[in-house]
Design a protein around this motif. Structure first.
Motif, PDB file in Angstrom:
ATOM      1  N   PRO A   1       0.804  -1.245   0.000  1.00 54.16           N
ATOM      2  CA  PRO A   1       0.000   0.000   0.000  1.00 54.16           C
ATOM      3  C   PRO A   1       0.824   1.277   0.000  1.00 54.16           C
ATOM      4  CG  PRO A   1      -0.898  -1.601   1.545  1.00 54.16           C
ATOM      5  CD  PRO A   1       0.408  -2.158   1.081  1.00 54.16           C
ATOM      6  N   MET A   2       1.952   1.300   0.706  1.00 51.32           N
ATOM      7  CA  MET A   2       2.748   2.530   0.723  1.00 51.32           C
ATOM      8  C   MET A   2       3.300   2.835  -0.665  1.00 51.32           C
ATOM      9  SD  MET A   2       5.969   3.570   3.157  1.00 51.32           S
ATOM     10  CE  MET A   2       4.927   3.407   4.613  1.00 51.32           C
ATOM     11  N   LEU A   3       3.818   1.814  -1.333  1.00 55.66           N
ATOM     12  CA  LEU A   3       4.306   1.990  -2.695  1.00 55.66           C
ATOM     13  C   LEU A   3       3.162   2.371  -3.635  1.00 55.66           C
ATOM     14  CD1 LEU A   3       6.660   1.773  -4.696  1.00 55.66           C
ATOM     15  CD2 LEU A   3       6.145  -0.668  -4.912  1.00 55.66           C
ATOM     16  N   GLU A   4       2.024   1.767  -3.418  1.00 52.25           N
ATOM     17  CA  GLU A   4       0.852   2.050  -4.243  1.00 52.25           C
ATOM     18  C   GLU A   4       0.404   3.499  -4.088  1.00 52.25           C
ATOM     19  OE1 GLU A   4      -3.302  -0.305  -5.149  1.00 52.25           O
ATOM     20  OE2 GLU A   4      -2.641  -0.102  -3.071  1.00 52.25           O
TER      21      GLU A   4
ATOM     22  N   PHE B   1       0.570   6.456  -6.994  1.00 50.02           N
ATOM     23  CA  PHE B   1      -0.647   7.184  -7.344  1.00 50.02           C
ATOM     24  C   PHE B   1      -0.403   8.697  -7.298  1.00 50.02           C
ATOM     25  CE2 PHE B   1      -4.829   8.987  -6.666  1.00 50.02           C
ATOM     26  CZ  PHE B   1      -5.642   8.224  -7.471  1.00 50.02           C
ATOM     27  N   CYS B   2       0.244   9.169  -6.244  1.00 48.22           N
ATOM     28  CA  CYS B   2       0.503  10.614  -6.104  1.00 48.22           C
ATOM     29  C   CYS B   2       1.519  11.101  -7.130  1.00 48.22           C
ATOM     30  CB  CYS B   2       0.998  10.911  -4.690  1.00 48.22           C
ATOM     31  SG  CYS B   2      -0.216  10.581  -3.387  1.00 48.22           S
ATOM     32  N   VAL B   3       2.572  10.311  -7.362  1.00 46.49           N
ATOM     33  CA  VAL B   3       3.607  10.715  -8.317  1.00 46.49           C
ATOM     34  C   VAL B   3       3.040  10.813  -9.728  1.00 46.49           C
ATOM     35  CG1 VAL B   3       5.727   9.949  -9.461  1.00 46.49           C
ATOM     36  CG2 VAL B   3       5.559   9.880  -6.966  1.00 46.49           C
ATOM     37  N   MET B   4       2.200   9.861 -10.121  1.00 41.48           N
ATOM     38  CA  MET B   4       1.602   9.906 -11.449  1.00 41.48           C
ATOM     39  C   MET B   4       0.679  11.113 -11.602  1.00 41.48           C
ATOM     40  SD  MET B   4       2.755   7.558 -13.429  1.00 41.48           S
ATOM     41  CE  MET B   4       1.523   7.453 -14.720  1.00 41.48           C
ATOM     42  N   SER B   5      -0.007  11.453 -10.536  1.00 45.50           N
ATOM     43  CA  SER B   5      -0.883  12.630 -10.593  1.00 45.50           C
ATOM     44  C   SER B   5      -0.065  13.900 -10.780  1.00 45.50           C
ATOM     45  CB  SER B   5      -1.713  12.720  -9.303  1.00 45.50           C
ATOM     46  OG  SER B   5      -2.488  11.557  -9.123  1.00 45.50           O
TER      47      SER B   5
ATOM     48  N   SER C   1      -5.370   1.453   0.474  1.00 42.21           N
ATOM     49  CA  SER C   1      -4.979   2.592  -0.356  1.00 42.21           C
ATOM     50  C   SER C   1      -6.175   3.462  -0.705  1.00 42.21           C
ATOM     51  CB  SER C   1      -4.305   2.106  -1.639  1.00 42.21           C
ATOM     52  OG  SER C   1      -3.073   1.499  -1.347  1.00 42.21           O
ATOM     53  N   LYS C   2      -7.342   2.850  -0.865  1.00 36.26           N
ATOM     54  CA  LYS C   2      -8.541   3.645  -1.116  1.00 36.26           C
ATOM     55  C   LYS C   2      -8.792   4.607   0.039  1.00 36.26           C
ATOM     56  CE  LYS C   2     -10.997   0.287  -4.027  1.00 36.26           C
ATOM     57  NZ  LYS C   2     -12.176  -0.601  -4.132  1.00 36.26           N
TER      58      LYS C   2
ATOM     59  N   ASN D   1       6.268 -10.977  -6.403  1.00 35.39           N
ATOM     60  CA  ASN D   1       6.816  -9.642  -6.546  1.00 35.39           C
ATOM     61  C   ASN D   1       5.719  -8.684  -6.995  1.00 35.39           C
ATOM     62  OD1 ASN D   1       8.127  -7.410  -8.339  1.00 35.39           O
ATOM     63  ND2 ASN D   1       9.803  -8.193  -7.065  1.00 35.39           N
ATOM     64  N   PRO D   2       5.672  -7.416  -6.502  1.00 38.25           N
ATOM     65  CA  PRO D   2       4.578  -6.514  -6.842  1.00 38.25           C
ATOM     66  C   PRO D   2       4.512  -6.180  -8.323  1.00 38.25           C
ATOM     67  CG  PRO D   2       6.323  -5.322  -5.706  1.00 38.25           C
ATOM     68  CD  PRO D   2       6.634  -6.783  -5.585  1.00 38.25           C
ATOM     69  N   PHE D   3       5.571  -6.411  -9.069  1.00 35.34           N
ATOM     70  CA  PHE D   3       5.550  -6.059 -10.479  1.00 35.34           C
ATOM     71  C   PHE D   3       5.417  -7.289 -11.366  1.00 35.34           C
ATOM     72  CE2 PHE D   3       7.930  -2.754  -8.289  1.00 35.34           C
ATOM     73  CZ  PHE D   3       7.166  -1.664  -8.623  1.00 35.34           C
ATOM     74  N   ASP D   4       5.137  -8.472 -10.759  1.00 32.59           N
ATOM     75  CA  ASP D   4       4.876  -9.661 -11.552  1.00 32.59           C
ATOM     76  C   ASP D   4       3.420  -9.660 -11.972  1.00 32.59           C
ATOM     77  OD1 ASP D   4       7.404 -10.542 -11.329  1.00 32.59           O
ATOM     78  OD2 ASP D   4       7.042 -11.906  -9.645  1.00 32.59           O
ATOM     79  N   THR D   5       3.151  -9.954 -13.211  1.00 37.55           N
ATOM     80  CA  THR D   5       1.770 -10.001 -13.681  1.00 37.55           C
ATOM     81  C   THR D   5       1.209 -11.386 -13.508  1.00 37.55           C
ATOM     82  OG1 THR D   5       2.542 -10.478 -15.907  1.00 37.55           O
ATOM     83  CG2 THR D   5       2.219  -8.176 -15.336  1.00 37.55           C
TER      84      THR D   5
END
Length: 389
Positions: free
Chosen positions: A76-79, A83-87, A124-125, A385-389
Motif C-alpha cells: 500500500p505505501m508503494l501504491e 498514485f501521487c507521483v503519477m498525478s 490505499s482507497k 513480486n509486486p511487479f509480476d503479472t
C-alpha cells in the motif's frame, strides 16, 4: 451538479485566460481587433484544452492499467506513492508541453476516480481519500489566507468603483444567461428535470474564488492589470461572504431539502459515481441536484455509458465482463495479456460460487462451495513480486 459545473468553469477559465494572454495582433499600433489574431486565439483555446484533456486522460489510463496488471496493491505505501507521483507527473508533463497543468490534472483525477480507484487495495482507497482530503482542506485555507493578505498588503490597488460595479452586473448577467438556457436544453432530454427553484439556486451559488484570484495576480505589471486584481478581490470577497453566507437561508426560502440522499436507482450504474474517491462531495440536495443515483442516462450519454461498461471498464479495471467476452476469438491473446491473473478452475467446488469481482481480482484465487444453508469461501493470497503479472 454544482461541483461539476464549478470545476468545468474553472478549467475553461484557465484555458481562456491563456488564450487571451497570447492574443497578439499583427499591428499592435492599429486600432480595432485583428480578425486573424482572434481566430488564432480561438485555435489556441481549442488546442490547449484538448491537449491538456488528452494528457490527463492518458496518464489516468496508464495509472489504471499499471495498478491492474501489477502486484503493487500488495504494498500500500508503494501504491499510494505511485498514485501521487503519477498525478503530479501529469501536471509537469502538461506544463512541459506549454499546456495547462491544472486542466490536465483535473481530467487525470476524473479518469483515476472512474478507473484507477477500483484497482487500489482497500487500505490505499482509504489513504488516498484521506490524503487528498487533507491537501484540499489545507490548499483552500492557504488560498483564502493569501487573498486576505493580498487585499491589505498589495501596494498598487486601483480602485475604480464604477468598473467594480459593472463587473458585478456583468457576472450576474453572465450567470443568468448561462444557467437558464443550458438548463432548458438539458431538460429536453432529462427525466429528472432541473426545477426552476434549483436553477435560481445555481444562479445564486456562483462564487468566485481561488482560480479567479490566481489568474488575476499572475501579472500586475500595468495599471489595467492592477485594476483587474483589485476588482477580482472585491468580487471574490463579496460572493464568498454574501453568497456563501446566505446559502442556507436561500435554500430554506426556496424549500430545497438538504441532508437527504435518495435511494439508488436500479437503472443507474452506481459504479459511475466515483463518490468513493472524491469523498462526500454531494451536499445532499434532492430537488434536481446530486441525483446521480436517480439519473438515467439518455441519448449520447447512454451510448457512452454502455460502451464504457462493456469495453473500456473491463480493460482498465477488474470490473465488468471477462475480457474473453469483450474481445473476439482472434484477439484472445490480447485478453490474456490484459488479464492480471489466471483463473484456476477445477471440476468440483472451484470458482462456482465466486462473484465476478472476486474472479477478476488480481492475485487472488477463490475456492467456493455452497449448500442450502451456508456458503464457505476460502481465499488463497498469492505471494509474488509486486511487479509480476
Amino acid at each position: 451538479m454544482v461541483f461539476g459545473e464549478s470545476v468545468l468553469n474553472d478549467a475553461v477559465a484557465i484555458v481562456l485566460y491563456r488564450s487571451i494572454s497570447l492574443y497578439s495582433p499583427a499591428n499592435e499600433a492599429a486600432a480595432g481587433i485583428d480578425a486573424a489574431a482572434v481566430f488564432k486565439s480561438i485555435g489556441l483555446f481549442v488546442g490547449i484544452f484538448v491537449g491538456s484533456f488528452l494528457i490527463g486522460v492518458v496518464m489516468g489510463l496508464i495509472t489504471a492499467l499499471f495498478t491492474k496488471l501489477t502486484r503493487i496493491r500488495d504494498f500500500p505505501m508503494l501504491e499510494n506513492g505511485f498514485f501521487c507521483v503519477m498525478s503530479y507527473a501529469t501536471f509537469l508533463l502538461a506544463e512541459a508541453f506549454e499546456l495547462t497543468g491544472i486542466v490536465a490534472i483535473l481530467f487525470c483525477g476524473i479518469t483515476q476516480a472512474h478507473y484507477t480507484f477500483f484497482n487500489l487495495s482497500e487500505e490505499s482507497k482509504r489513504t488516498t481519500k484521506e490524503f487528498f482530503g487533507i491537501l484540499n482542506f489545507l490548499a483552500e485555507n492557504f488560498v483564502f489566507i493569501y487573498m486576505g493578505l493580498a487585499l491589505f498588503t498589495f501596494r498598487y490597488h486601483q480602485w475604480c468603483w464604477g468598473f467594480i460595479a459593472w463587473a458585478f452586473v456583468a457576472i450576474t448577467a453572465g450567470r443568468i444567461l448561462n444557467i437558464l438556457p443550458l438548463s432548458f436544453i438539458a431538460n429536453l432530454k432529462r427525466k429528472n428535470k432541473i426545477s426552476p427553484k434549483f436553477q435560481k439556486m445555481l444562479i445564486f451559488s456562483g462564487l468566485r474564488g481561488a482560480i479567479a484570484f490566481a489568474l488575476a495576480i499572475r501579472n500586475t505589471s500595468s495599471e489595467v492589470r492592477q485594476l483587474f486584481l483589485t476588482t477580482t478581490l472585491m468580487i471574490v470577497f463579496v460572493t464568498v461572504f454574501f453568497n456563501g453566507g446566505a446559502t442556507c437561508m436561500v435554500l430554506e426560502k426556496l424549500k430545497i431539502e438538504v441532508g437527504v440522499k435518495p435511494e439508488p436507482d436500479a437503472d443507474m450504474d452506481t459504479d459511475n459515481n466515483a463518490e468513493g474517491f472524491l469523498g462526500d462531495t454531494e451536499c445532499g440536495l434532492v430537488d434536481g441536484v446530486n441525483r446521480f443515483s436517480q439519473y438515467t442516462p439518455t441519448g449520447a450519454i447512454r451510448v457512452w455509458t454502455n460502451f464504457d461498461r462493456k469495453f473500456i471498464r473491463p480493460i482498465f479495471t477488474n470490473r465488468g465482463p471477462p475480457l474473453t467476452e469483450v474481445f473476439s476469438h482472434r484477439f484472445h491473446w490480447l485478453a490474456r495479456a490484459l488479464t492480471p491473473t489466471k483463473i484456476v478452475e477445477q471440476d468440483q467446488g472451484l470458482g462456482c460460487g465466486s462473484s465476478e469481482e472476486d474472479l477478476n481480482t488480481p492475485g487472488r484465487l477463490s475456492f467456493s462451495g455452497t449448500d442450502e444453508d451456508t456458503s464457505k469461501v476460502a481465499t488463497l493470497q498469492l505471494e509474488s513480486n509486486p511487479f509480476d503479472t
